[in-house]
Design an enzyme around this catalytic site. Structure first.
Site, PDB file in Angstrom:
ATOM      1  N   ASP A  10      70.731  57.705  42.213  1.00 24.05           N
ATOM      2  CA  ASP A  10      70.973  57.768  43.667  1.00 24.05           C
ATOM      3  C   ASP A  10      69.659  57.940  44.426  1.00 24.05           C
ATOM      4  OD1 ASP A  10      73.662  57.736  42.952  1.00 24.05           O
ATOM      5  OD2 ASP A  10      73.853  59.922  43.049  1.00 24.05           O
ATOM      6  N   ASP A  53      67.223  61.265  43.717  1.00 19.22           N
ATOM      7  CA  ASP A  53      67.216  61.425  45.176  1.00 19.22           C
ATOM      8  C   ASP A  53      65.810  61.323  45.776  1.00 19.22           C
ATOM      9  OD1 ASP A  53      69.875  61.807  44.774  1.00 19.22           O
ATOM     10  OD2 ASP A  53      70.000  63.765  45.736  1.00 19.22           O
TER      11      ASP A  53
END
Length: 344
Positions: A200, A177
């Site tokens: 991600d 992230d």
């Protein structure tokens, strides 16, 4: 006598004319002076941050906190080389700020915070949070040095949730992230940036264009996790970017949907040789509602022969819509005139 009177009248006329000219010139000068004063900002518009104390401030947050709220003119904060161990917030009232470094390799903003062990920890883990519109950052490294592994989880380097944001020639460094490009009505441009991470590491609901960026994958995982809102035409758009991979890393997915209307498109990108043949992952959402596409990409990873059947290749006509002007107007055919917020 007549000559004397005529001379006197002439002298009086000349004196009056000269006096009038002086008054006129004084009035003109006054108008220009007033305009200059009116146009000059009654607050500092250029600040310097330096670790050695030679600037106006020695840390970045103090400089931001002392900027005028909602300024009419852009405020530039010049950041001298150094490592700034700070957790930074650009509040919503700190609009029109430019945070400018000298060299991204030598101008580093670093913090070590992570999500593990607290509710909604991802959203508190940022090194820098931008809530103000019309923010710009250039020539900076923004890093979350928390690392990865047990007890860490997500660790955001840059969290942006405001509108008309430009991140130029910056390095965004973290693991899971890295970049939270958020904000349902947010428009963001990342230009000439280096972004690295594991899982991600580009995620969120914002409309973001990545132009001429290097996207570096550190593990075999997922690059993007868009959560585009329903009714928003564009999510993440990668234009002329290059994907790179750590040694031994392959089978990386271009993205997976964090929410059901996720949209991510790669246009004319070099996908390298580390992309999973399927390209995209479902993550449990109905693929009919997502929008995952590619156009004229290169590299071994661009081979679409084994792609999931719910992703697609853009047509020539569809690809023409993927310009900054079109994307940042949400695809409107007759867009409202734009300010040049994302221009060079």
């Amino acid at each position: 006598m007549r000559n004397t009177q005529a001379g006197a009248k002439k002298m009086g006329f000349e004196a009056g004319f000269a006096g009038g000219a002086v008054v006129f010139l004084w009035m003109v000068f006054s108008v220009f002076a007033f305009c200059s004063i009116a146009n000059a900002a009654p607050y500092p518009t250029r600040l310097v941050v330096s670790k050695d104390g030679t600037g106006d401030y020695s840390n970045i947050q103090d400089a931001i906190n002392n900027c005028k709220s909602f300024p009419d003119q852009r405020i530039t904060i010049l950041v001298e080389p150094g490592v700034y161990e700070e957790k930074i917030v650009v509040n919503s009232w700190n609009t029109r700020i430019s945070l400018i470094g000298i060299d991204a390799d030598r101008t580093v903003i670093r913090w070590s915070d992570a999500a593990e062990g607290r509710k909604n920890g991802t959203f508190w883990s940022y090194t820098m949070l931008v809530q103000a519109n019309d923010f710009r950052a250039e020539n900076l490294t923004i890093e979350n040095a928390a690392g990865s592994g047990p007890g860490i989880g997500q660790a955001v380097a840059l969290h942006v949730e405001s509108d008309r944001v430009v991140i130029d020639a910056c390095r965004l460094i973290a693991d899971q992230d890295t970049l939270y490009a958020a904000g349902e009505n947010s428009r963001q441009l990342y230009r000439n940036c280096y972004i690295e991470g594991t899982t991600d590491f580009i995620f969120g609901e914002g409309t973001a264009v990545f132009e001429n960026c290097q996207i570096h994958c550190k593990t075999a995982s997922f690059i993007t996790a868009a959560s585009t809102a329903e009714g928003v035409r564009f999510g993440y758009v990668f234009l002329d970017c290059k994907l790179s991979f750590a040694q031994g890393v392959d089978n990386v997915y271009l993205g997976r949907p964090w929410r059901p209307f996720a949209k991510t498109v790669f246009v004319r990108c070099d996908l390298g040789n580390g992309i999973h043949p399927e390209g995209w992952s479902r993550w449990g959402y109905k693929y009919a509602e997502t929008h995952y596409a590619e156009f004229e990409c290169t590299g071994a990873g661009a081979d679409r022969s084994e792609r999931v059947d719910w992703s697609f290749e853009l047509s020539e006509d569809e690809a023409k819509l993927y310009t900054k002007d079109h994307v940042f107007n949400n695809g409107l055919q007759d867009p409202v005139p734009l300010r040049d917020w994302y221009k060079d």
